[in-house]
Enzyme design. Structure first.
Site, short mmCIF file in Angstrom:
data_model
loop_
_atom_site.label_atom_id
_atom_site.label_comp_id
_atom_site.label_asym_id
_atom_site.label_seq_id
_atom_site.Cartn_x
_atom_site.Cartn_y
_atom_site.Cartn_z
N ASP A 44 1.20 4.20 -4.70
CA ASP A 44 1.82 3.69 -5.93
C ASP A 44 2.70 4.77 -6.52
O ASP A 44 2.42 5.95 -6.37
CB ASP A 44 0.72 3.29 -6.93
N ASN B 94 4.27 -7.49 -1.55
CA ASN B 94 5.42 -6.57 -1.50
C ASN B 94 6.63 -7.17 -0.78
O ASN B 94 7.75 -6.68 -0.94
CB ASN B 94 5.04 -5.25 -0.83
C1 FPP Z 1 4.13 1.84 -3.68
O1 FPP Z 1 5.04 2.45 -4.57
C2 FPP Z 1 4.57 2.00 -2.29
C3 FPP Z 1 4.88 1.01 -1.44
C4 FPP Z 1 4.82 -0.42 -1.78
C5 FPP Z 1 5.29 1.30 -0.03
C6 FPP Z 1 4.63 2.52 0.53
C7 FPP Z 1 4.85 2.65 1.98
C8 FPP Z 1 5.38 3.74 2.60
C9 FPP Z 1 5.86 4.92 1.88
C10 FPP Z 1 5.52 3.81 4.09
C11 FPP Z 1 4.24 4.21 4.74
C12 FPP Z 1 4.46 4.24 6.19
C13 FPP Z 1 3.50 4.23 7.12
C14 FPP Z 1 3.88 4.27 8.54
C15 FPP Z 1 2.07 4.18 6.77
P1 FPP Z 1 5.90 1.53 -5.51
O2 FPP Z 1 7.16 1.22 -4.82
O3 FPP Z 1 5.09 0.36 -5.95
O4 FPP Z 1 6.18 2.49 -6.70
P2 FPP Z 1 6.47 2.03 -8.20
O5 FPP Z 1 5.16 1.53 -8.76
O6 FPP Z 1 6.90 3.30 -8.85
O7 FPP Z 1 7.52 0.98 -8.19
#
Ligand code: FPP
Length: 161
Positions: free
Chosen positions: A15, A63
């Protein structure tokens, strides 16, 4: 001295990648890239510290409703990211597995997932469980369907649920 207790299973929900990037005047994708790099460092450290299973909640079914640009970026990051896990986690004898639904993940992602699972399948030092395309609602629906099928086939009594 206080006894040190190491948990068997640790779970992490990713997150704040987007906020991290926005605060620095960067695109959200830069936050995901940085988040992935941090995840790799953290995962190797946790699994080399005696924790047996690390579950990482990387991408939920919900997502998929993010912008096409962000979803496309993340799918490409899964392809390149999963490729790097193969050798890196084998070095530490760690098995990589994926939990979640396969549809509608693109074939290019599913292909790399299968490859890393096969490549690391005999590793014994710990399990890195990556939850991709998981979802509370999806899991309830899947379970309800399984139960309904068992009841319909006469293999389960409603009272026993
Ligand atoms: C949450 O932050 C993150 C995600 C929905 C995606 C996370 C996935 C990766 C970084 C890739 C991982 C890769 C592998 C191969 C395991 P957010 O976007 O919800 O952050 P926010 O709350 O600030 O909007």
């Amino acid at each position: 001295m206080k006894e040190e207790k190491i948990p068997t299973h640790v779970g992490i929900i990713m997150d704040g990648n987007g906020r991290w990037a926005t605060m620095r005047g960067l695109k959200r994708s830069a936050g995901h890239k940085a988040g992935f790099n941090t995840l790799k460092t953290l995962a190797t450290h946790i699994l080399n510290s005696g924790v047996k299973v690390l579950s990482i909640f990387a991408f939920s079914t919900e997502n998929f409703s993010r912008s096409k640009e962000e979803v496309d970026y993340l799918m490409d990051l899964f392809v390149t990211g999963v490729k790097t896990l193969k050798k890196e986690f084998s070095k530490y004898n760690i098995k990589v597995i994926f939990s979640g639904r396969s549809k509608p993940l693109p074939d290019k992602v599913l292909k790399e997932m299968k490859k890393v699972e096969a490549y690391t399948e005999n590793n014994t030092n710990g399990i890195f469980n990556i939850c991709l395309n998981y979802g509370g609602k999806a899991e309830i629906v899947d379970t309800a369907k399984k139960i309904a099928k068992l009841v319909k086939e006469g293999k389960l009594n409603i009272e026993d649920i």
